[in-house]
Design an enzyme around this catalytic site. Structure first.
Site, PDB file in Angstrom:
ATOM      1  N   ARG A   1      12.023  -4.921   4.837  1.00  0.00           N
ATOM      2  CA  ARG A   1      11.676  -3.533   4.508  1.00  0.00           C
ATOM      3  C   ARG A   1      12.576  -2.536   5.229  1.00  0.00           C
ATOM      4  O   ARG A   1      12.949  -2.721   6.384  1.00  0.00           O
ATOM      5  CB  ARG A   1      10.224  -3.253   4.914  1.00  0.00           C
ATOM      6  CG  ARG A   1       9.885  -1.775   4.825  1.00  0.00           C
ATOM      7  CD  ARG A   1       8.424  -1.499   4.919  1.00  0.00           C
ATOM      8  NE  ARG A   1       7.792  -2.084   6.082  1.00  0.00           N
ATOM      9  CZ  ARG A   1       6.474  -2.146   6.243  1.00  0.00           C
ATOM     10  NH1 ARG A   1       5.665  -1.699   5.301  1.00  0.00           N
ATOM     11  NH2 ARG A   1       5.972  -2.683   7.331  1.00  0.00           N
TER      12      ARG A   1
ATOM     13  N   ARG B   1      11.322  -0.207  10.730  1.00  0.00           N
ATOM     14  CA  ARG B   1      10.216   0.114  11.638  1.00  0.00           C
ATOM     15  C   ARG B   1      10.268  -0.783  12.870  1.00  0.00           C
ATOM     16  O   ARG B   1      10.568  -1.966  12.772  1.00  0.00           O
ATOM     17  CB  ARG B   1       8.877  -0.096  10.914  1.00  0.00           C
ATOM     18  CG  ARG B   1       8.359   1.153  10.281  1.00  0.00           C
ATOM     19  CD  ARG B   1       7.183   0.913   9.376  1.00  0.00           C
ATOM     20  NE  ARG B   1       6.078   0.162   9.968  1.00  0.00           N
ATOM     21  CZ  ARG B   1       4.921  -0.047   9.347  1.00  0.00           C
ATOM     22  NH1 ARG B   1       4.718   0.433   8.138  1.00  0.00           N
ATOM     23  NH2 ARG B   1       3.961  -0.735   9.921  1.00  0.00           N
TER      24      ARG B   1
ATOM     25  N   LYS C   1       0.836  -1.217   0.000  1.00  0.00           N
ATOM     26  CA  LYS C   1       0.000   0.000   0.000  1.00  0.00           C
ATOM     27  C   LYS C   1       0.867   1.262   0.000  1.00  0.00           C
ATOM     28  O   LYS C   1       0.676   2.158  -0.816  1.00  0.00           O
ATOM     29  CB  LYS C   1      -0.934   0.011   1.226  1.00  0.00           C
ATOM     30  CG  LYS C   1      -1.815  -1.224   1.353  1.00  0.00           C
ATOM     31  CD  LYS C   1      -2.735  -1.159   2.564  1.00  0.00           C
ATOM     32  CE  LYS C   1      -2.038  -1.162   3.916  1.00  0.00           C
ATOM     33  NZ  LYS C   1      -1.322  -2.411   4.267  1.00  0.00           N
TER      34      LYS C   1
ATOM     35  N   ARG D   1     -10.152  -0.138   8.656  1.00  0.00           N
ATOM     36  CA  ARG D   1      -9.725  -1.524   8.863  1.00  0.00           C
ATOM     37  C   ARG D   1     -10.783  -2.347   9.571  1.00  0.00           C
ATOM     38  O   ARG D   1     -10.607  -3.557   9.737  1.00  0.00           O
ATOM     39  CB  ARG D   1      -8.475  -1.564   9.739  1.00  0.00           C
ATOM     40  CG  ARG D   1      -7.247  -1.342   8.941  1.00  0.00           C
ATOM     41  CD  ARG D   1      -6.035  -1.485   9.813  1.00  0.00           C
ATOM     42  NE  ARG D   1      -5.070  -0.604   9.239  1.00  0.00           N
ATOM     43  CZ  ARG D   1      -3.817  -0.923   9.017  1.00  0.00           C
ATOM     44  NH1 ARG D   1      -3.337  -2.064   9.387  1.00  0.00           N
ATOM     45  NH2 ARG D   1      -3.017  -0.068   8.458  1.00  0.00           N
TER      46      ARG D   1
ATOM     47  N   ARG E   1       0.015  -8.615  13.465  1.00  0.00           N
ATOM     48  CA  ARG E   1      -0.608  -7.683  12.502  1.00  0.00           C
ATOM     49  C   ARG E   1      -1.371  -8.441  11.416  1.00  0.00           C
ATOM     50  O   ARG E   1      -2.478  -8.040  11.039  1.00  0.00           O
ATOM     51  CB  ARG E   1       0.464  -6.793  11.867  1.00  0.00           C
ATOM     52  CG  ARG E   1       0.833  -5.621  12.763  1.00  0.00           C
ATOM     53  CD  ARG E   1       2.210  -5.049  12.465  1.00  0.00           C
ATOM     54  NE  ARG E   1       2.382  -4.588  11.110  1.00  0.00           N
ATOM     55  CZ  ARG E   1       3.574  -4.407  10.538  1.00  0.00           C
ATOM     56  NH1 ARG E   1       4.681  -4.667  11.225  1.00  0.00           N
ATOM     57  NH2 ARG E   1       3.659  -3.951   9.320  1.00  0.00           N
TER      58      ARG E   1
HETATM   59  P1  AP5 Z   1       4.786  -1.499   1.883  1.00  0.00           P
HETATM   60  O1  AP5 Z   1       4.370  -0.754   0.676  1.00  0.00           O
HETATM   61  O2  AP5 Z   1       5.570  -0.788   2.910  1.00  0.00           O
HETATM   62  O3  AP5 Z   1       3.532  -2.283   2.527  1.00  0.00           O
HETATM   63  P2  AP5 Z   1       2.219  -1.750   3.260  1.00  0.00           P
HETATM   64  O4  AP5 Z   1       1.063  -2.417   2.587  1.00  0.00           O
HETATM   65  O5  AP5 Z   1       2.222  -0.272   3.334  1.00  0.00           O
HETATM   66  O6  AP5 Z   1       2.406  -2.443   4.647  1.00  0.00           O
HETATM   67  P3  AP5 Z   1       2.431  -1.872   6.148  1.00  0.00           P
HETATM   68  O7  AP5 Z   1       3.301  -2.799   6.939  1.00  0.00           O
HETATM   69  O8  AP5 Z   1       2.766  -0.417   6.166  1.00  0.00           O
HETATM   70  O9  AP5 Z   1       0.963  -2.081   6.548  1.00  0.00           O
HETATM   71  P4  AP5 Z   1       0.433  -2.179   7.969  1.00  0.00           P
HETATM   72  O10 AP5 Z   1      -0.981  -2.240   7.642  1.00  0.00           O
HETATM   73  O11 AP5 Z   1       0.932  -3.271   8.819  1.00  0.00           O
HETATM   74  O12 AP5 Z   1       1.056  -0.905   8.696  1.00  0.00           O
HETATM   75  P5  AP5 Z   1       0.488   0.530   8.981  1.00  0.00           P
HETATM   76  O13 AP5 Z   1       1.616   1.460   8.980  1.00  0.00           O
HETATM   77  O14 AP5 Z   1      -0.680   0.809   8.128  1.00  0.00           O
HETATM   78  O15 AP5 Z   1       5.617  -2.773   1.347  1.00  0.00           O
HETATM   79  C1  AP5 Z   1       6.151  -3.738   2.247  1.00  0.00           C
HETATM   80  C2  AP5 Z   1       7.512  -4.249   1.722  1.00  0.00           C
HETATM   81  O16 AP5 Z   1       7.307  -4.991   0.511  1.00  0.00           O
HETATM   82  C3  AP5 Z   1       8.480  -3.124   1.365  1.00  0.00           C
HETATM   83  O17 AP5 Z   1       9.763  -3.541   1.721  1.00  0.00           O
HETATM   84  C4  AP5 Z   1       8.355  -2.990  -0.156  1.00  0.00           C
HETATM   85  O18 AP5 Z   1       9.547  -2.533  -0.760  1.00  0.00           O
HETATM   86  C5  AP5 Z   1       8.039  -4.413  -0.577  1.00  0.00           C
HETATM   87  N1  AP5 Z   1       7.138  -4.482  -1.734  1.00  0.00           N
HETATM   88  C6  AP5 Z   1       6.052  -3.682  -2.000  1.00  0.00           C
HETATM   89  N2  AP5 Z   1       5.448  -4.068  -3.150  1.00  0.00           N
HETATM   90  C7  AP5 Z   1       6.156  -5.142  -3.602  1.00  0.00           C
HETATM   91  C8  AP5 Z   1       6.028  -5.980  -4.760  1.00  0.00           C
HETATM   92  N3  AP5 Z   1       5.044  -5.801  -5.673  1.00  0.00           N
HETATM   93  N4  AP5 Z   1       6.908  -6.991  -4.909  1.00  0.00           N
HETATM   94  C9  AP5 Z   1       7.922  -7.180  -3.998  1.00  0.00           C
HETATM   95  N5  AP5 Z   1       8.105  -6.415  -2.891  1.00  0.00           N
HETATM   96  C10 AP5 Z   1       7.225  -5.406  -2.703  1.00  0.00           C
HETATM   97  O19 AP5 Z   1      -0.084   0.358  10.479  1.00  0.00           O
HETATM   98  C11 AP5 Z   1       0.824   0.197  11.559  1.00  0.00           C
HETATM   99  C12 AP5 Z   1       0.070   0.085  12.873  1.00  0.00           C
HETATM  100  O20 AP5 Z   1      -0.698   1.286  13.105  1.00  0.00           O
HETATM  101  C13 AP5 Z   1      -0.962  -1.047  12.946  1.00  0.00           C
HETATM  102  O21 AP5 Z   1      -0.363  -2.273  13.308  1.00  0.00           O
HETATM  103  C14 AP5 Z   1      -1.898  -0.505  14.060  1.00  0.00           C
HETATM  104  O22 AP5 Z   1      -1.317  -0.653  15.330  1.00  0.00           O
HETATM  105  C15 AP5 Z   1      -1.954   0.988  13.737  1.00  0.00           C
HETATM  106  N6  AP5 Z   1      -3.034   1.329  12.802  1.00  0.00           N
HETATM  107  C16 AP5 Z   1      -2.883   1.862  11.559  1.00  0.00           C
HETATM  108  N7  AP5 Z   1      -4.078   2.066  10.977  1.00  0.00           N
HETATM  109  C17 AP5 Z   1      -5.017   1.656  11.881  1.00  0.00           C
HETATM  110  C18 AP5 Z   1      -6.440   1.583  11.839  1.00  0.00           C
HETATM  111  N8  AP5 Z   1      -7.136   1.994  10.763  1.00  0.00           N
HETATM  112  N9  AP5 Z   1      -7.072   1.099  12.936  1.00  0.00           N
HETATM  113  C19 AP5 Z   1      -6.392   0.727  14.028  1.00  0.00           C
HETATM  114  N10 AP5 Z   1      -5.043   0.736  14.104  1.00  0.00           N
HETATM  115  C20 AP5 Z   1      -4.347   1.205  13.043  1.00  0.00           C
HETATM  116 MG    MG Z   2       2.316   1.134   4.899  1.00  0.00          MG
END
Ligand code: AP5
Ligand code: MG
Length: 217
Positions: free
Chosen positions: A127, A160, A13, A88, A171
């Protein structure tokens, strides 16, 4: 365009959001990034959420909804936005419907990046992210031009604190069923586009671009 990005942790994402916001000139609203910024700044919000972040658990709905509602009221959202990581849960999706109907701006596109859970651990543990501009890299799948340095802004890349195998497992578990429920909700509304997130990053982006330009649904 009012866009929602759905996908399990590590689905890509954040990676794709960077390209979308550059090309389509809309703000990238990522709840995870907002929570991490608050924690780094030591604000009261940061203090409240840090335990959830480190454990990989969802932050309570009430708090998360409040943060997003405030953000959507800002001037820069008037021409559209990209929500990454929100909603979510069903209460979050319902709250989003309410706030957007008040603004007269319904969700126009829901992009669901589908990646099998077995692929996600390797992606997340490899990552590296930019603490300054938020760009996301991978040691093998998407390395920066110069090791450890952000291509976009030159800052030093970091890992991270929730990208540990234990927190990643929590997660994925927290999000698995909830994501599916939201996928069905938006599919029924006719706004969902499912994209195979296991393709190369550029291929995924070209499908997203076609969808947003109205070439496919
Ligand atoms: P990346 O693009 O970074 O993945 P992402 O989908 O953004 O994954 P996140 O880990 O950021 O999602 P998340 O939902 O766990 O974390 P968030 O910050 O939202 O890509 C990942 C890796 O893969 C990278 O190394 C990239 O280079 C590689 N890659 C990408 N595309 C690729 C491809 N096509 N092929 C190969 N490699 C590829 O949330 C963090 C925390 O915040 C949560 O755990 C929770 O505690 C809190 N939180 C956030 N939002 C909420 C909510 N709405 N409600 C409650 N708690 C929340
Ligand atoms: Mg992200």
């Amino acid at each position: 365009m009012q866009i929602v990005f759905l996908g399990l942790p590590g689905a890509g994402k954040g990676t794709q959001a960077t390209s979308i916001t550059e090309e389509f000139r809309i703000p990238h609203i990522a709840t995870g990034d907002m929570f991490r910024a608050a924690r780094a700044a030591g604000t009261p919000l940061g203090e409240e959420v840090k335990g959830y972040l480190d454990a990989g658990r969802l932050v309570p709905d009430e708090l998360t909804i409040r943060v997003v509602e405030d953000r959507l009221m800002k001037e820069d959202c008037k021409g559209g936005f990209l929500l990454d990581g929100f909603p979510r849960t069903v209460p979050q999706a319902t709250a989003l419907d309410d706030v957007l109907s008040g603004l007269g701006k319904p969700v126009t596109h829901v992009l669901y990046l589908n990646v099998s859970p077995s692929e996600l651990l390797a992606r997340i543990t490899g990552r590296r992210v930019c603490p300054s501009c938020g760009a996301s890299y991978h040691l093998s799948f998407h390395p920066p031009t110069q090791a450890g340095i952000c291509d976009r802004c030159g800052a030093e890349l970091i890992q991270r604190s929730d990208d540990t195998p234990d927190a990643v497992a929590v997660r994925i578990e927290e999000n698995l069923k909830r994501t599916q429920v939201l996928v069905e909700r938006y599919r029924e509304r006719g706004v969902l586009t499912q994209i195979d997130g296991e393709q190369p990053i550029d291929t995924v982006y070209s499908q997203i671009r076609d969808t947003l330009r109205g070439n496919v649904r």
